[in-house]
Motif scaffolding. Sequence first.
Motif, PDB file in Angstrom:
ATOM      1  N   THR A  49       0.797  -1.218   0.000  1.00 35.64           N
ATOM      2  CA  THR A  49       0.000   0.000   0.000  1.00 35.64           C
ATOM      3  C   THR A  49       0.832   1.271   0.000  1.00 35.64           C
ATOM      4  O   THR A  49       0.399   2.307  -0.483  1.00 35.64           O
ATOM      5  N   SER A  69      -5.712   2.022   3.588  1.00 32.78           N
ATOM      6  CA  SER A  69      -5.825   2.397   2.180  1.00 32.78           C
ATOM      7  C   SER A  69      -7.069   1.786   1.537  1.00 32.78           C
ATOM      8  O   SER A  69      -7.643   2.363   0.613  1.00 32.78           O
ATOM      9  N   GLN A  74      -6.361   3.971  -2.854  1.00 36.74           N
ATOM     10  CA  GLN A  74      -5.842   3.409  -4.100  1.00 36.74           C
ATOM     11  C   GLN A  74      -6.970   3.075  -5.075  1.00 36.74           C
ATOM     12  O   GLN A  74      -6.841   2.196  -5.905  1.00 36.74           O
TER      13      GLN A  74
END
Length: 312
Positions: free
Chosen positions: A72, A247, A253
């Motif tokens: 991540t 994340s 993302q």
Amino acid sequence: MNITKRSLCAFPMRFYSTVKNIAKYNTIQDIRNKYLAGTPLSMCTAHDFITATWVNKANCDLLLVGDSLAMTSLGYDSTITLSLNEFKYHVSSVCRAEGSSMVVVDMPFGTFESDMSKGLKNAIDIMKLHSKVTSVKVEVGLYSTDKYTMKYIEELCSRGIPVMAHIGLTPQKVHSLGGYKVQANKSLLQMQELFETAKQLQKIGCWSILIECVPHKMAQFMTSKLSIPTIGIGAGNGTSGQVLVISDLLGMQGESVPKFVKQTVNMADIATQGLKEYIANVEDRTFPEKGPHTFKVKDELWSEFLSSVNEK
């Protein structure tokens, strides 16, 4: 020298030779008290000072510095590639954030598998990175096959190093598991062995167990039979608490997340849109705006400067 009872009262009571004001953060006993009260526990990962600050400001019970940061934060294909030195850098960064969240730190792949004494030293080194590091987390396979890790965890506990065990889907052992798959859902033996593994981990001294990607009925049953907190990820809401990778949770993302994640916001879209707006403002010269984004110099000083330059 006579010290009266009255004069003693003038000095604050203390139990150590030195006193230092230390910010309050959750202890294992605090977590256990909440568990005994039946209140669900919240846990989230953080990989640097900024994300750790967010987790603390949200008053999350526990903060996990997970080796998931390999993917991540650092862009690796898996957690296996992460080096201990890289990981320590992130642990130290996370611990600088202020707040009450109790810090739990992963033992990355390769930090204990090759040698027991090396593994013990690495765990001690991680605990010594910062006073906020309260526990290590160790991924372990089934008790019947992963005897080495069971012994390693027992050695850690016997030395007073708090251990949160991680069972079920263990990413560090993904190759031996045949991929990222749900565990203990194919055979009676798998289910029995996972349950026995959890009981053995409690017996050897683990203060909590993280259960990843197992059927919710299985996780709930194990939780009901244990007397230590369980933290679930992809294991339903019958565990003592939940953990998610920050994340995934915040959409840092994009929208592609595991099935068990409830994404509360899509920060990737928000950030991208914010950057596009910034670029557009730069290109049309509306940023920086004179006044709100600029600094001044006195007119007489500016005139003096121009005169000095022109004279030269």
